[in-house]
Write a protein that holds these residues in place. Structure first.
Motif, PDB file in Angstrom:
ATOM      1  N   LYS A 200       0.797  -1.273   0.161  1.00 13.19           N
ATOM      2  CA  LYS A 200      -0.013  -0.013   0.011  1.00 13.19           C
ATOM      3  C   LYS A 200       0.668   1.144   0.115  1.00 13.19           C
ATOM      4  N   ILE A 201       0.264   2.398  -0.456  1.00 14.09           N
ATOM      5  CA  ILE A 201       1.082   3.523  -0.523  1.00 14.09           C
ATOM      6  C   ILE A 201      -0.019   4.517   0.199  1.00 14.09           C
ATOM      7  N   GLU A 202       0.686   5.056   1.401  1.00 17.15           N
ATOM      8  CA  GLU A 202      -0.102   5.953   2.459  1.00 17.15           C
ATOM      9  C   GLU A 202      -0.186   7.308   1.642  1.00 17.15           C
ATOM     10  N   GLN A 203      -1.345   8.014   1.669  1.00 15.26           N
ATOM     11  CA  GLN A 203      -1.175   9.308   1.098  1.00 15.26           C
ATOM     12  C   GLN A 203      -1.018  10.045   2.213  1.00 15.26           C
ATOM     13  N   PRO A 204      -0.493  11.447   2.214  1.00 14.69           N
ATOM     14  CA  PRO A 204      -0.277  12.566   3.297  1.00 14.69           C
ATOM     15  C   PRO A 204      -1.761  12.971   3.575  1.00 14.69           C
ATOM     16  N   ALA A 205      -1.720  13.680   4.762  1.00 18.14           N
ATOM     17  CA  ALA A 205      -2.732  14.325   5.264  1.00 18.14           C
ATOM     18  C   ALA A 205      -2.945  15.672   4.345  1.00 18.14           C
ATOM     19  N   MET A 206      -4.128  15.908   4.263  1.00 19.85           N
ATOM     20  CA  MET A 206      -4.346  17.328   3.471  1.00 19.85           C
ATOM     21  C   MET A 206      -5.095  18.438   4.431  1.00 19.85           C
ATOM     22  N   LYS A 207      -4.625  19.482   4.283  1.00 20.72           N
ATOM     23  CA  LYS A 207      -5.220  20.659   5.183  1.00 20.72           C
ATOM     24  C   LYS A 207      -6.855  20.903   4.612  1.00 20.72           C
ATOM     25  N   VAL A 208      -7.579  20.842   5.539  1.00 20.64           N
ATOM     26  CA  VAL A 208      -8.956  21.324   5.274  1.00 20.64           C
ATOM     27  C   VAL A 208      -9.597  22.371   6.127  1.00 20.64           C
ATOM     28  N   GLY A 209      -8.609  22.921   7.131  1.00 22.53           N
ATOM     29  CA  GLY A 209      -9.143  23.873   7.804  1.00 22.53           C
ATOM     30  C   GLY A 209      -8.230  24.471   9.019  1.00 22.53           C
ATOM     31  N   GLU A 210      -8.610  25.184   9.668  1.00 25.18           N
ATOM     32  CA  GLU A 210      -7.838  25.926  10.739  1.00 25.18           C
ATOM     33  C   GLU A 210      -8.866  26.091  11.936  1.00 25.18           C
ATOM     34  N   VAL A 211      -8.155  25.900  13.056  1.00 26.79           N
ATOM     35  CA  VAL A 211      -8.939  26.545  14.448  1.00 26.79           C
ATOM     36  C   VAL A 211      -8.087  27.257  15.306  1.00 26.79           C
ATOM     37  N   ILE A 212      -8.664  27.786  16.149  1.00 25.64           N
ATOM     38  CA  ILE A 212      -7.967  28.759  16.944  1.00 25.64           C
ATOM     39  C   ILE A 212      -8.306  28.297  18.374  1.00 25.64           C
ATOM     40  N   VAL A 213      -7.277  28.062  19.177  1.00 28.87           N
ATOM     41  CA  VAL A 213      -7.619  27.686  20.669  1.00 28.87           C
ATOM     42  C   VAL A 213      -8.261  28.658  21.456  1.00 28.87           C
ATOM     43  N   VAL A 214      -9.545  28.549  22.056  1.00 27.62           N
ATOM     44  CA  VAL A 214     -10.097  29.484  23.209  1.00 27.62           C
ATOM     45  C   VAL A 214      -9.989  29.259  24.326  1.00 27.62           C
ATOM     46  N   ASN A 215      -9.813  28.016  25.066  1.00 27.60           N
ATOM     47  CA  ASN A 215      -9.647  27.776  26.261  1.00 27.60           C
ATOM     48  C   ASN A 215      -8.892  26.352  26.404  1.00 27.60           C
ATOM     49  N   THR A 216      -8.011  26.262  27.432  1.00 27.32           N
ATOM     50  CA  THR A 216      -7.358  25.023  27.632  1.00 27.32           C
ATOM     51  C   THR A 216      -7.456  24.656  29.175  1.00 27.32           C
ATOM     52  N   PHE A 217      -7.707  23.303  29.207  1.00 29.58           N
ATOM     53  CA  PHE A 217      -7.670  22.508  30.554  1.00 29.58           C
ATOM     54  C   PHE A 217      -6.318  21.717  30.499  1.00 29.58           C
ATOM     55  N   GLU A 218      -6.328  20.814  31.680  1.00 22.39           N
ATOM     56  CA  GLU A 218      -5.408  20.009  31.895  1.00 22.39           C
ATOM     57  C   GLU A 218      -5.013  19.006  30.793  1.00 22.39           C
ATOM     58  N   ASN A 219      -6.142  18.266  30.419  1.00 27.08           N
ATOM     59  CA  ASN A 219      -5.848  17.209  29.275  1.00 27.08           C
ATOM     60  C   ASN A 219      -6.576  17.701  28.151  1.00 27.08           C
ATOM     61  N   ALA A 220      -7.360  18.595  27.967  1.00 25.94           N
ATOM     62  CA  ALA A 220      -8.146  18.925  26.647  1.00 25.94           C
ATOM     63  C   ALA A 220      -8.308  20.423  26.522  1.00 25.94           C
ATOM     64  N   SER A 221      -8.611  20.852  25.133  1.00 27.34           N
ATOM     65  CA  SER A 221      -8.579  22.246  25.115  1.00 27.34           C
ATOM     66  C   SER A 221     -10.022  22.354  24.028  1.00 27.34           C
ATOM     67  N   TYR A 222     -10.478  23.786  24.053  1.00 26.59           N
ATOM     68  CA  TYR A 222     -11.576  23.942  23.223  1.00 26.59           C
ATOM     69  C   TYR A 222     -11.141  24.955  22.300  1.00 26.59           C
ATOM     70  N   ALA A 223     -11.557  24.769  20.887  1.00 26.19           N
ATOM     71  CA  ALA A 223     -11.086  25.563  19.957  1.00 26.19           C
ATOM     72  C   ALA A 223     -12.390  25.801  18.766  1.00 26.19           C
ATOM     73  N   LEU A 224     -12.050  26.672  18.162  1.00 25.14           N
ATOM     74  CA  LEU A 224     -13.196  27.411  17.487  1.00 25.14           C
ATOM     75  C   LEU A 224     -12.573  27.199  15.849  1.00 25.14           C
ATOM     76  N   ILE A 225     -13.423  26.458  14.946  1.00 24.97           N
ATOM     77  CA  ILE A 225     -13.021  26.205  13.847  1.00 24.97           C
ATOM     78  C   ILE A 225     -13.268  27.761  13.109  1.00 24.97           C
TER      79      ILE A 225
END
Length: 107
Positions: A66-91
């Motif tokens: 198999k040939i694995e294709q690279p990941a393609m950029k489909v959008g952007e997010v901006i991080v709005v709040n961070t926690f110890e193990n997770a974060s909220y982000a806005l697309i």
């Protein structure tokens, strides 16, 4: 990785809030990151074809190279709040539908 959306949608797009699996030790509020979608594998053969990840066809062709294709950029997010193990982000930008499980990395 995008692990969930804050709304009860299975498909996400621009201006939706999402949960990322990165905490405050790796991110800070205001960080801009890209969203990437992994392309399907290509199975070598005559003719070459795309693998169908969850079908019997892909199981039958596991032994073929198999040939694995690279990941393609489909959008952007901006991080709005961070926690110890997770974060909220806005697309902030999306060129395709965003789903949970998509990769989030440097733009």
């Amino acid at each position: 990785m995008i692990v969930a959306g804050l709304e009860q949608h299975s498909l996400l797009a621009q201006y939706d809030l999402v949960v990322l699996d990165l905490g405050r030790d790796k991110l800070a509020a205001g960080t801009v990151m890209g969203i990437y979608s992994q392309g399907p594998d290509i199975i070598k053969g005559e003719p070459p074809r795309y693998s169908a990840k969850a079908s019997a066809l892909s199981i039958a062709h596991i032994s073929q190279p198999k040939i694995e294709q690279p990941a393609m950029k489909v959008g952007e997010v901006i991080v709005v709040n961070t926690f110890e193990n997770a974060s909220y982000a806005l697309i902030t930008e999306s060129t395709k539908v965003i789903t949970t499980g998509m990769i989030v990395a440097k733009p």
